[in-house]
Structures are given as structure tokens and as C-alpha cells.
Design an enzyme around this catalytic site. Structure first.
Site, PDB file in Angstrom:
ATOM      1  N   LYS A 180       0.735  -0.955  -0.033  1.00 33.09           N
ATOM      2  CA  LYS A 180      -0.250   0.028  -0.047  1.00 33.09           C
ATOM      3  C   LYS A 180       0.893   1.227  -0.245  1.00 33.09           C
ATOM      4  O   LYS A 180       1.797   1.383   0.736  1.00 33.09           O
ATOM      5  CB  LYS A 180      -0.748  -0.068   1.351  1.00 33.09           C
ATOM      6  CG  LYS A 180      -2.002  -0.988   0.964  1.00 33.09           C
ATOM      7  CD  LYS A 180      -2.618  -1.379   2.321  1.00 33.09           C
ATOM      8  CE  LYS A 180      -3.461  -0.632   3.243  1.00 33.09           C
ATOM      9  NZ  LYS A 180      -3.610  -1.202   4.644  1.00 33.09           N
ATOM     10  N   GLY A 204       9.231  -2.073  11.768  1.00 31.90           N
ATOM     11  CA  GLY A 204       8.449  -0.749  11.952  1.00 31.90           C
ATOM     12  C   GLY A 204       9.205   0.344  12.306  1.00 31.90           C
ATOM     13  O   GLY A 204       9.406   1.420  11.886  1.00 31.90           O
TER      14      GLY A 204
HETATM   15  P1  AMP Z   1       4.420  -4.224   2.767  1.00 27.26           P
HETATM   16  O1  AMP Z   1       3.904  -5.028   4.076  1.00 27.26           O
HETATM   17  O2  AMP Z   1       3.589  -2.970   2.567  1.00 27.26           O
HETATM   18  O3  AMP Z   1       5.722  -4.239   2.560  1.00 27.26           O
HETATM   19  O4  AMP Z   1       3.645  -5.390   1.800  1.00 27.26           O
HETATM   20  C1  AMP Z   1       3.982  -6.303   1.408  1.00 27.26           C
HETATM   21  C2  AMP Z   1       3.311  -7.413   0.622  1.00 27.26           C
HETATM   22  O5  AMP Z   1       2.767  -6.567  -0.518  1.00 27.26           O
HETATM   23  C3  AMP Z   1       3.411  -8.748   0.510  1.00 27.26           C
HETATM   24  O6  AMP Z   1       2.678  -9.620   1.061  1.00 27.26           O
HETATM   25  C4  AMP Z   1       3.248  -8.651  -1.043  1.00 27.26           C
HETATM   26  O7  AMP Z   1       2.434  -9.994  -1.372  1.00 27.26           O
HETATM   27  C5  AMP Z   1       2.412  -7.607  -1.306  1.00 27.26           C
HETATM   28  N1  AMP Z   1       2.516  -7.114  -2.633  1.00 27.26           N
HETATM   29  C6  AMP Z   1       3.531  -6.868  -3.660  1.00 27.26           C
HETATM   30  N2  AMP Z   1       3.215  -6.494  -4.867  1.00 27.26           N
HETATM   31  C7  AMP Z   1       1.937  -6.716  -4.774  1.00 27.26           C
HETATM   32  C8  AMP Z   1       0.973  -6.717  -6.031  1.00 27.26           C
HETATM   33  N3  AMP Z   1       1.274  -6.340  -7.109  1.00 27.26           N
HETATM   34  N4  AMP Z   1      -0.423  -6.854  -5.560  1.00 27.26           N
HETATM   35  C9  AMP Z   1      -0.924  -7.221  -4.330  1.00 27.26           C
HETATM   36  N5  AMP Z   1       0.225  -7.265  -3.315  1.00 27.26           N
HETATM   37  C10 AMP Z   1       1.301  -7.244  -3.530  1.00 27.26           C
END
Ligand code: AMP
Length: 394
Positions: free
Chosen positions: A198, A374
Site C-alpha cells: 500500500k 516498523g
Molecule cells: P508491505 O507490508 O507493505 O511491505 O507489503 C508486503 C506485501 O505486499 C506482500 O505480502 C506482497 O505480497 C504484497 N504485494 C506486493 N506486490 C503486490 C501486488 N502487485 N499486488 C498485491 N500485493 C502485492
């Protein structure tokens, strides 16, 4: 401002309270499944023992929510620590109660006492002053070596510093050196790679990095909000519609700051969020309705490689795609391998990108992998971390 470390003070004969990060993963029987956090704490503990200190260790484990719960006892940590140090580490059955007081009052130089899980008392997370004072009264010096909780103002991570001289251990010193130098004094070109799901989680990070980097690469799920902000059709890719205006502002800021912003030019799309879904590579502006972006494509990987090969400092946080599914892990793996092959300072901001370099088997070729997910994100946001701010300046 750099912070004092255990090497800047005399610890001989002193009782030293060390806040460690012993929040280790365990299986259903309580066995520790990964001892790295314990092993990581050893250099600080051994230094103190070699310098004839009396070492009092404390940490949290899991989320006991302010109540005593044997499931979250530090007993398994005590056993592992005793093994690693080759001496008997005594475990207090409480934090600031009779057991802790008795065990710490008659300590000899070179002895180690581990207090029970600091989160067994709700006053820990409330950063309660009386609790901090009692905890501090067990020792004469406070050392913080738990970077993973340094973004929390709790009694054992910050509160105690009001009552004791406070310095950092070697783990926090290392985090400050690599994260701090990369962010504030980078050898250029300085490239940041951001991914993950996100945009909303990383707005502050992007905002802060746009003040510092020469190039910003954006991949992962968050890239699609930017692609949509540029007017592209993104099908059913993850997108935060309420962040599109913000994405536009960030794109404008990058231009104003002369930061080269790289977004995916091709992507791997799938017709379902599923490992077995049908998938194909398309240009980023050719995502069809009903399809979603799951990974960066080969042309984007090549473009990243070209930019990264000239970089002198690289900071990476967040996967480039849904790397948990091997079919969509290629972009993330390739970035890990590129970083490992470079003659540059490479810093990984914990969490998923840390497990990605591990999975790719290249952890030892990365300059620094942060131990705090974090905490390192808040550091990248430019925030002051309470557990670091409270330590004495050099
Ligand atoms: P974060 O915790 O914000 O670093 O997000 C990590 C997560 O982002 C992982 O579980 C990935 O599977 C997800 N992620 C990465 N690229 C995508 C994408 N194109 N669509 C959906 N989820 C994603």
C-alpha cells in the site's frame, strides 16, 4: 547527532540493564525456531561481561497484553542464552518484584540475570513513570540494544533513561550507522527502491526520501496507484483510489526535486490473485480489464539494473510483487540478486525485503539488513525514535 555507546562509558563493576530484542519466533511447543535475535545480542552482552559488568537483561516476547502468561515466558530464551554464553543465566520470575530484586541485589561481576517478559506488566507499554523508576533502580547504567522496539516509547525502551545514564549497545549503534549514514550522508548516486502493498503505509517514507535520493524506484502493489494517477488502466490491480491525488502530488514533487522516479514499464499480470492463475507480461499501459498486476516485468528489471549499477548507496524496502507466490517472485528475487552483485552500500529496511534476500540466498552480500521493520520505516520517514532519542549524545 551520534549517540554514546557502551564503549564510551566505564561499566566495570556496574549493574547494567540491557533492553534486548528477544522476541523470538517459537513453535507450538515453545521451542525457539530462529535464534538470530539471541545471537545478535551476544556481542553487547559479551563486551559487558568481558569488562566485568553485572548484566541484567530484559525484553518483551509476543503480546501478553499486560498479564502474566507462561506461554510468553522468557524461559526458552534463558536456556538458549545460557548455552550460547556458556554460563548459567538466571531467570527472575518477575520484572521488578521480589525475585528480580533478590537476584539482582547480590550479583557478582560477570553474572547475568534475565528479567521476565516486560510486557507481563501493563505499565511497560504505558511507559509508566513509577514502573520505569523501579526497573531503573535495579541497575546503574541503561543500555538499549533493541532497535525493533526503538520506535515505541515504553518503560524499558525509553522510560528508564530518565533515571539512569543511557547509551546504545552494538546492535543499535550498527543500525544508526548504516540507516543514518545512508539517509543523511549517502555516497551518491543514492537510489531507493520501495515496494509492498500500500501507498498509504509509505507516504511519509516516499515524502522524506524525495528530499534525499537521486532516483526512486517504485514497485510492488503501491506502484498501481501511481500508474492510475498517470491515467493508465490498471484493471483489478491493488489501488487506493483515495490516494490518487496524493500520488499525483508525489509525482510532481519528484519532478520539482529533480528526482528520477521509476515506475514499472511492464508488469506480470494474472486473471486471479492465485499462484495457479493464468499470467502474462504486458506493458504497464496495456493492463486489460479483469487482470491484475502481480510483479514487475523483465523490461522493468533491466531498467532497474541499469540504474542500480551506477548507484553508490541503495536503500530497499518492500517486495516488487506478490513474492509469496513463486510465480510472481521473480522481480523481487532479481532485485535481491542485483543488489548482492553490486559494489555499493546496500541497506535493507527489514520485513519482507529482508526475507526476500534470505530466500535468494544473498544475505551475506548485503551491507546491512535492518532488524527492525516498523522502526526502520519510521526512521526512513525521518521520525525521531524515542528509544534512540533518549540515549546520551556523544
Ligand atoms: P508491505 O507490508 O507493505 O511491505 O507489503 C508486503 C506485501 O505486499 C506482500 O505480502 C506482497 O505480497 C504484497 N504485494 C506486493 N506486490 C503486490 C501486488 N502487485 N499486488 C498485491 N500485493 C502485492
Amino acid at each position: 547527532m551520534s549517540k554514546k555507546t557502551i564503549q564510551d562509558i566505564d561499566v566495570t563493576g556496574k549493574k547494567v540493564l540491557v533492553r534486548c530484542d528477544f522476541n523470538v519466533p517459537q513453535d507450538e511447543n515453545g521451542n525457539i525456531t530462529d535464534t538470530r535475535r539471541i545471537v545478535g545480542a551476544l556481542p553487547t552482552i559479551k563486551y559487558l561481561l568481558e569488562h566485568n559488568a553485572k548484566v541484567i537483561l530484559c525484553s518483551h516476547l509476543g503480546r501478553p497484553k499486560g498479564e502474566v502468561n507462561p506461554k510468553f515466558s522468557l524461559e526458552p530464551v534463558q536456556k538458549e542464552l545460557s548455552k550460547e554464553l556458556g554460563i548459567e543465566v538466571k531467570l527472575a520470575s518477575d520484572i521488578i518484584g521480589e525475585s528480580a530484586k533478590t537476584l539482582t541485589s547480590n550479583m557478582k561481576e560477570g553474572e547475568v540475570v534475565l528479567l521476565e517478559n516486560v510486557r507481563f506488566d501493563k505499565r511497560e507499554e504505558e511507559n509508566d513513570k513509577e514502573f520505569s523508576k523501579e526497573l531503573a533502580s535495579l541497575a546503574e547504567i541503561y543500555v538499549n540494544d533493541a532497535f525493533g522496539t526503538a520506535h515505541r516509547a515504553h518503560a524499558s525502551t525509553a522510560g528508564v533513561s530518565e533515571f539512569l545514564p543511557a547509551v546504545s549497545g552494538f546492535l543499535i549503534e550498527k543500525e544508526l550507522k548504516f540507516l543514518g549514514d545512508a539517509l543523511n550522508n549517502p555516497e551518491r548516486p543514492f537510489v531507493a527502491i520501495l515496494g509492498g502493498k500500500k501507498v498509504s503505509d509509505k507516504i511519509m517514507v516516499i515524502n522524506n526520501l524525495l528530499e534525499k535520493v537521486d532516483t526512486l524506484i517504485i514497485g510492488g502493489g503501491m506502484a498501481y496507484t501511481f500508474l492510475k494517477a498517470q491515467g493508465m488502466n490498471i484493471g483489478t490491480s491493488v489501488c487506493e483510489d483515495d490516494k490518487i491525488e496524493l500520488a499525483k502530488e508525489l509525482l510532481k514533487k519528484a519532478e520539482e526535486k529533480n528526482v528520477k522516479l521509476i515506475l514499472p514499464e511492464d508488469v506480470v499480470i494474472a486473471n486471479a490473485f492465485d499462484e495457479n492463475a493464468e499470467s502474462k507480461v504486458v506493458k504497464a499501459n496495456e493492463i486489460e480489464d479483469g487482470w491484475m498486476g502481480m510483479d514487475i516485468g523483465p523490461a522493468t528489471i533491466s531498467k532497474c539494473k541499469e540504474v542500480l549499477q551506477n548507484a553508490k548507496t541503495i536503500m530497499w524496502n518492500g517486495p516488487m510483487g506478490v513474492f509469496e507466490m513463486s510465480k510472481f517472485a521473480c522481480g523481487t528475487n532479481e532485485i535481491a540478486k542485483i543488489l548482492a552483485s553490486l559494489d555499493a552500500t546496500t541497506v535493507i529496511g527489514g520485513g519482507d525485503s529482508a526475507s526476500a534476500v534470505e530466500k535468494a540466498g544473498v544475505s551475506d552480500k548485503i551491507t546491512h539488513i535492518s532488524t527492525g521493520g516498523g522502526a526502520s520505516l519510521e526512521f526512513l520517514e525521518g521520525k525521531v525514535l524515542p528509544g534512540i532519542d533518549c540515549l546520551e549524545d556523544k
